[in-house]
Design an enzyme around this catalytic site. Structure first.
Site, PDB file in Angstrom:
ATOM      1  N   HIS A  81       0.843  -1.194   0.000  1.00  0.00           N
ATOM      2  CA  HIS A  81       0.000   0.000   0.000  1.00  0.00           C
ATOM      3  C   HIS A  81       0.874   1.237   0.000  1.00  0.00           C
ATOM      4  O   HIS A  81       1.925   1.270   0.610  1.00  0.00           O
ATOM      5  CB  HIS A  81      -0.910   0.021   1.229  1.00  0.00           C
ATOM      6  CG  HIS A  81      -2.111   0.874   1.016  1.00  0.00           C
ATOM      7  ND1 HIS A  81      -3.290   0.374   0.547  1.00  0.00           N
ATOM      8  CD2 HIS A  81      -2.305   2.195   1.162  1.00  0.00           C
ATOM      9  CE1 HIS A  81      -4.158   1.352   0.425  1.00  0.00           C
ATOM     10  NE2 HIS A  81      -3.581   2.466   0.794  1.00  0.00           N
ATOM     11  N   ASP A 160     -14.914   2.020   6.062  1.00  0.00           N
ATOM     12  CA  ASP A 160     -13.802   2.851   5.569  1.00  0.00           C
ATOM     13  C   ASP A 160     -14.168   3.488   4.231  1.00  0.00           C
ATOM     14  O   ASP A 160     -13.842   4.646   3.976  1.00  0.00           O
ATOM     15  CB  ASP A 160     -12.512   2.039   5.426  1.00  0.00           C
ATOM     16  CG  ASP A 160     -11.393   2.884   4.819  1.00  0.00           C
ATOM     17  OD1 ASP A 160     -10.983   3.856   5.467  1.00  0.00           O
ATOM     18  OD2 ASP A 160     -10.990   2.609   3.675  1.00  0.00           O
ATOM     19  N   ARG A 167     -13.890  12.018   3.804  1.00  0.00           N
ATOM     20  CA  ARG A 167     -12.603  12.687   4.071  1.00  0.00           C
ATOM     21  C   ARG A 167     -12.076  13.381   2.834  1.00  0.00           C
ATOM     22  O   ARG A 167     -11.509  14.471   2.898  1.00  0.00           O
ATOM     23  CB  ARG A 167     -11.563  11.658   4.563  1.00  0.00           C
ATOM     24  CG  ARG A 167     -11.777  11.220   5.989  1.00  0.00           C
ATOM     25  CD  ARG A 167     -10.841  10.075   6.349  1.00  0.00           C
ATOM     26  NE  ARG A 167      -9.452  10.410   6.195  1.00  0.00           N
ATOM     27  CZ  ARG A 167      -8.489   9.510   5.911  1.00  0.00           C
ATOM     28  NH1 ARG A 167      -8.782   8.245   5.741  1.00  0.00           N
ATOM     29  NH2 ARG A 167      -7.248   9.895   5.786  1.00  0.00           N
ATOM     30  N   SER A 182      -7.295   3.519   8.445  1.00  0.00           N
ATOM     31  CA  SER A 182      -7.930   3.298   7.143  1.00  0.00           C
ATOM     32  C   SER A 182      -7.135   2.258   6.334  1.00  0.00           C
ATOM     33  O   SER A 182      -7.686   1.268   5.838  1.00  0.00           O
ATOM     34  CB  SER A 182      -7.994   4.632   6.386  1.00  0.00           C
ATOM     35  OG  SER A 182      -8.213   4.435   5.017  1.00  0.00           O
ATOM     36  N   LYS A 186      -7.910  -2.222   5.907  1.00  0.00           N
ATOM     37  CA  LYS A 186      -8.069  -2.864   4.590  1.00  0.00           C
ATOM     38  C   LYS A 186      -7.026  -3.960   4.385  1.00  0.00           C
ATOM     39  O   LYS A 186      -7.307  -5.002   3.795  1.00  0.00           O
ATOM     40  CB  LYS A 186      -7.971  -1.815   3.479  1.00  0.00           C
ATOM     41  CG  LYS A 186      -9.223  -0.952   3.402  1.00  0.00           C
ATOM     42  CD  LYS A 186      -9.117   0.119   2.355  1.00  0.00           C
ATOM     43  CE  LYS A 186      -8.150   1.184   2.761  1.00  0.00           C
ATOM     44  NZ  LYS A 186      -8.367   2.516   2.240  1.00  0.00           N
TER      45      LYS A 186
HETATM   46  N1  URA Z   1      -4.941   5.473   1.630  1.00  0.00           N
HETATM   47  C1  URA Z   1      -5.956   4.924   2.335  1.00  0.00           C
HETATM   48  O1  URA Z   1      -6.410   3.832   2.041  1.00  0.00           O
HETATM   49  N2  URA Z   1      -6.440   5.592   3.382  1.00  0.00           N
HETATM   50  C2  URA Z   1      -5.956   6.795   3.757  1.00  0.00           C
HETATM   51  O2  URA Z   1      -6.424   7.331   4.716  1.00  0.00           O
HETATM   52  C3  URA Z   1      -4.890   7.359   3.014  1.00  0.00           C
HETATM   53  C4  URA Z   1      -4.407   6.675   1.947  1.00  0.00           C
END
Ligand code: URA
Length: 407
Positions: A81, A160, A167, A182, A186
């Protein structure tokens, strides 16, 4: 009362698990309204959250949906990520490299957040690409192809998805506890055993300083430990865009060029480094050996083949991937050396061209974006093309001259 909890956070007080559940689960159920959640998120952004609160919030996100159980694959799955950057198309390159080295990658990605692009939007710019997969489809593709990128469906971390969209349009993206919970919810929900987090630092990123990056890294590693996943973090610069393009279709096309060995440079090197970290973790081998494997997968064309196989498996049609918008050249007004390209400013311009969202759920123009014609350090002559803009919008008010520093 909802308002008392918002007020408590506004006063920088620590919230109990129950209070966090009241707000976030209430939001999922529609009892807490968008405007209340917006105020609450802003209070979190301004006043922060303790480690305990962040762990609680991750748990609330995680329990808002199902978790993927990939244990029947009988292989270690990996995930990657990025905390979000400008022109960051790393997943599109790294995924096929890793999967072509026989390491399954099952990844849940997000849409664009603020001025940073999202992998799901990029993939959706490929005509036909299916971004929502059921658990059954995910498992079948993990077995058959070894690579899946899916959006957060209603089944996986649905809370989320809802909070993330809010957001995006309420200036509440830049909060370390919100980013950590967040992303990690995931990652944990998608069942990965080994996770690499690419923390972007710089003007074009959500994280602006090395100290913030350290704080985020510590939090993510702690969250990983709690759920039994091995988490590694790496820091990379995001003062200027990664690669040559910003904008959904443009970025897919650039990623394909890297996979076809038509592009060298920072983007390629970055993807190879991250891929090597994942291969080393998954195969429990040295980083040196993993680097060799990643490089071989890319140069031999195996990674590109895997990319095509993956896109086809998710119904994407690469033959239809064409830019159809108008094109405008931005030219240098002076001669010299290109010393900087302002990533943040470029991202905002890409947004105005239609490549991102300014309101929740807004439709993106997948054709819109920016292709840079010069890299930092290049010698530039007056009237040389610095960038091409792709858009169907009126660009007469756009001023790009401060984006490029020529000395
Ligand atoms: N990527 C995400 O999945 N969540 C965030 O808050 C920022 C970047």
């Amino acid at each position: 009362m909802i308002v008392d909890i918002i007020n408590k956070k506004r006063k920088k007080e620590e919230l109990t698990t129950r209070e966090l559940e009241t707000l976030f689960q209430g939001y999922q159920e529609g009892k807490v309204k968008d405007y209340q959640m917006s105020a609450f998120l802003m209070a979190i952004c301004c006043q922060g959250m303790s480690e305990e609160e962040t762990l609680d919030l991750t748990d609330i996100f995680l329990n808002s949906g199902k978790k993927l159980d990939l244990s029947d694959l009988k292989m270690k799955t990996v995930d990657k990520h990025s905390t979000g950057g400008v022109g960051d198309k790393t997943t599109l390159i790294l995924g096929p490299i890793v999967a072509s080295c026989h390491i399954p990658m099952v990844k849940m990605s997000g849409r664009g957040l603020g001025y940073t692009g999202g992998t799901i939007d990029k993939l959706e710019s490929i005509p036909g690409f299916k971004i929502e997969l059921t658990e059954k489809e995910i498992k079948a593709q993990a077995k058959a192809v070894g690579l899946i990128v899916t959006s957060q469906s209603e089944e996986l971390v649905p809370l989320d998805k809802k909070v993330y969209a809010l957001r995006d349009v309420t200036a509440t993206t830049e909060s370390i506890p919100l980013i950590a919970s967040s992303i990690m919810s995931k990652k944990i929900a998608s069942g990965a055993d080994k996770i690499i987090i690419d923390i972007k630092i710089g003007t074009g990123a959500l994280i602006k300083t090395e100290e913030e990056a350290e704080e985020l890294s510590d939090l993510m590693i702690k969250i990983g430990e709690k759920y039994g996943s091995e988490v590694k973090t790496c820091f990379s610069n995001m003062d200027h865009p990664l690669g040559r393009t910003i904008g959904n279709k443009l970025e897919v096309i650039e990623a394909m060029a890297v996979l076809q060995n038509k592009e060298k440079g920072e983007l390629r090197d970055h993807c190879l480094n991250l891929a090597a970290e994942l291969i080393a973790m998954a195969k429990e081998e040295s980083l040196e050996q993993a680097k060799k494997e990643a490089e071989e997968a890319l140069t031999s064309g195996k990674a590109y083949q895997k990319f095509e196989e993956w896109i086809k498996a998710q119904h994407g049609d690469l033959t239809k991937l064409k830019i159809t918008s108008k094109q405008y050249a931005i030219k240098a007004t002076t001669s010299g050396t290109l010393t900087n390209i302002d990533g943040n400013a470029l991202a905002k311009i890409a947004l105005q061209l239609g490549a991102g969202r300014t309101t929740k759920g807004e439709k993106i123009d997948y054709n819109a974006g920016i292709a840079l014609a010069k890299t930092i350090g290049s010698t530039v002559k007056e009237n040389d093309i610095l960038a091409l803009l792709y858009t169907n919008k009126d660009i007469s008010q756009l001023n790009l001259q401060n984006v490029f520093e020529i000395e």
